[in-house]
Design a protein around this motif. Sequence first.
Motif, short mmCIF file in Angstrom:
data_model
loop_
_atom_site.label_atom_id
_atom_site.label_comp_id
_atom_site.label_asym_id
_atom_site.label_seq_id
_atom_site.Cartn_x
_atom_site.Cartn_y
_atom_site.Cartn_z
N ILE A 1 0.77 -1.24 0.06
CA ILE A 1 -0.21 0.07 0.04
C ILE A 1 1.04 1.28 -0.10
O ILE A 1 1.96 1.39 0.95
CB ILE A 1 -1.03 0.02 1.27
N SER A 2 0.63 2.05 -0.97
CA SER A 2 1.24 3.32 -1.21
C SER A 2 0.33 4.36 -1.42
O SER A 2 -0.51 4.56 -1.88
CB SER A 2 2.51 3.34 -2.41
N PRO A 3 1.13 5.77 -0.92
CA PRO A 3 0.34 6.90 -1.31
C PRO A 3 0.57 7.30 -2.66
O PRO A 3 1.76 7.14 -2.99
CB PRO A 3 0.69 7.85 -0.19
N LEU A 4 -0.27 7.98 -3.11
CA LEU A 4 0.00 8.95 -4.21
C LEU A 4 0.90 9.80 -4.25
O LEU A 4 0.84 10.87 -3.54
CB LEU A 4 -1.43 9.47 -5.07
N ARG A 5 2.13 9.80 -4.81
CA ARG A 5 3.32 10.71 -4.48
C ARG A 5 3.29 12.08 -5.45
O ARG A 5 3.82 13.10 -5.07
CB ARG A 5 4.60 9.96 -4.54
N ILE A 6 2.85 11.79 -6.74
CA ILE A 6 3.08 12.96 -7.57
C ILE A 6 1.38 13.17 -8.07
O ILE A 6 1.00 12.44 -8.93
CB ILE A 6 3.86 12.77 -8.75
N VAL A 7 0.84 14.20 -7.74
CA VAL A 7 -0.42 14.61 -8.23
C VAL A 7 -0.30 15.39 -9.48
O VAL A 7 0.14 16.51 -9.75
CB VAL A 7 -1.20 15.58 -7.48
N ARG A 8 -0.33 14.50 -10.84
CA ARG A 8 -0.05 15.28 -12.14
C ARG A 8 -1.31 16.33 -12.38
O ARG A 8 -2.26 16.17 -12.27
CB ARG A 8 -0.19 14.41 -13.11
N ASN A 9 -0.72 17.47 -13.04
CA ASN A 9 -1.87 18.46 -13.40
C ASN A 9 -2.50 18.14 -14.61
O ASN A 9 -3.21 19.20 -15.07
CB ASN A 9 -1.07 19.71 -13.25
N ASN A 10 -2.00 17.43 -15.39
CA ASN A 10 -2.38 17.27 -16.76
C ASN A 10 -3.28 15.97 -17.08
O ASN A 10 -3.27 15.42 -18.31
CB ASN A 10 -1.45 17.49 -17.84
N CYS A 11 -3.68 15.17 -15.96
CA CYS A 11 -4.49 14.05 -16.20
C CYS A 11 -5.29 13.70 -14.95
O CYS A 11 -5.00 14.49 -14.06
CB CYS A 11 -3.58 12.73 -16.38
N SER A 12 -6.02 12.62 -14.99
CA SER A 12 -7.04 12.17 -13.67
C SER A 12 -5.96 11.78 -12.63
O SER A 12 -4.82 11.41 -12.95
CB SER A 12 -7.99 11.32 -14.02
N LEU A 13 -6.58 11.88 -11.39
CA LEU A 13 -5.89 11.36 -10.30
C LEU A 13 -5.68 9.64 -10.41
O LEU A 13 -4.48 9.19 -10.34
CB LEU A 13 -6.53 11.37 -8.87
N LYS A 14 -6.50 9.07 -11.11
CA LYS A 14 -6.69 7.54 -11.19
C LYS A 14 -5.28 7.32 -12.25
O LYS A 14 -4.69 6.42 -12.19
CB LYS A 14 -8.10 7.20 -11.86
N CYS A 15 -5.29 8.15 -13.39
CA CYS A 15 -4.24 7.96 -14.29
C CYS A 15 -2.93 7.98 -13.57
O CYS A 15 -2.00 7.42 -13.93
CB CYS A 15 -4.47 8.77 -15.51
N SER A 16 -2.78 9.14 -12.81
CA SER A 16 -1.33 9.36 -12.13
C SER A 16 -1.17 8.20 -11.26
O SER A 16 0.04 7.92 -11.52
CB SER A 16 -1.45 10.61 -11.35
#
Length: 419
Positions: A105-120
Amino acid sequence: MEDLAIFLSKSLTGWLVIQVCLTLVFIWYLRSSKKKLLPDDQLPKTAVILCLRGADPFLPRCLRSLLNQNYPQYDLKLIVDSHEDPAWKIASETITEQEATNVQISPLRIVRNNCSLKCSSLIQAVRELDDSYKVVALVDADTIVHVNWLRELVSPLGDAKVGATTGNRWYVPTGKYWGSLVRYAGNVATVVQMFLFQIPWGGTLAVKTEVLRQTELLDKWGQALGEDFMMHDILKKQGLKVKFVPSLMIVNREETNLFNLIDYLKRLILFSRLYHPRWLALVSEAVSSILFPTALIILILESFLEAKWEAAALLLGCYGVYTVGLLLIMLVLELEIQRVVRSNDQAIAKLSAATIIKMLIAIPLTQWVYGLAMLSTLWVSTVTWRGVSYRVQGPWNVRLIEYRPYQWLDQPIDSKASL
């Protein structure tokens, strides 16, 4: 008006015949496909990726089902939006309860600004895999799988011509909200369409790792709002196909009201417009399924107001035949899906007379709700998904404009309600 009435009547009858034929093709595939499961020594090591934001209604059951698969080598990779997300606590407790050792289990480390959170999340999970993983399986938190789910999903990838395998979701028509019933009725048609067009469903999807890395798929995910609809065209360019696995029809028991359903449909229609390879075919289907029946209803009311009783009776009879025909399609497909589900030792609710009557009423309601949702997407440029807002100016021009971690207070009051 008489010519228009004749045109609409013939159009509806013809469209009903087409729907019956397409449904029979789908049922034939369900019945004729045989399970060809690979033995343990031929099953590749697989990473199962589950991206989480918010605690979906049946998340503990989903996790338990994923952690108890009849599959020799697989690891479950959980990417949670943040440590403070309600899903983190539930996932951690379930892992401890199951004493699972094949899960990370890992947190999302990089929230990308040019795609959805799921794709990130998907990009992060895939890029962290080592070369020992030969298959990547994607699953959603509303998916409660049977014990052979992963084996049945991965086995067809033994065919060199198959680049991805998929199943589909099947909602139950026995919910307490009309929104749940409308979503069920609309999904009946969607399942058949996705089968015909080889459109994968991200809730149950497996792809060869080498295909992910050799194609432009990861790059496309980094610019997109959704991950699954686009895969058909990308795999087709590589001479690969998407294979639908009939035994992977997954029952979904979540609930939704009409207000929340419209938001979901607007997002789904937008995804389709952006990434569906046969978008114009969907528009044509919508015109046939929504505009024609509604126009016929208007003519029926006009005939009654003008006291044209014979014309009204004929039009009403035509509309009645069409609506009852759609109900029979739904009932036949429901029985077929129940047969598939029972073969996987999973329970599904039986239909009562009251439910069947509600299904009949839901048919015109579904047409109007879907029509309203489709019209509203014509001018939409911003979409909100689990509290996150995106500005969408094209399939590969997505911008995250508002983000905050998901909180317990964001959870719906109804514990069975879809997020």
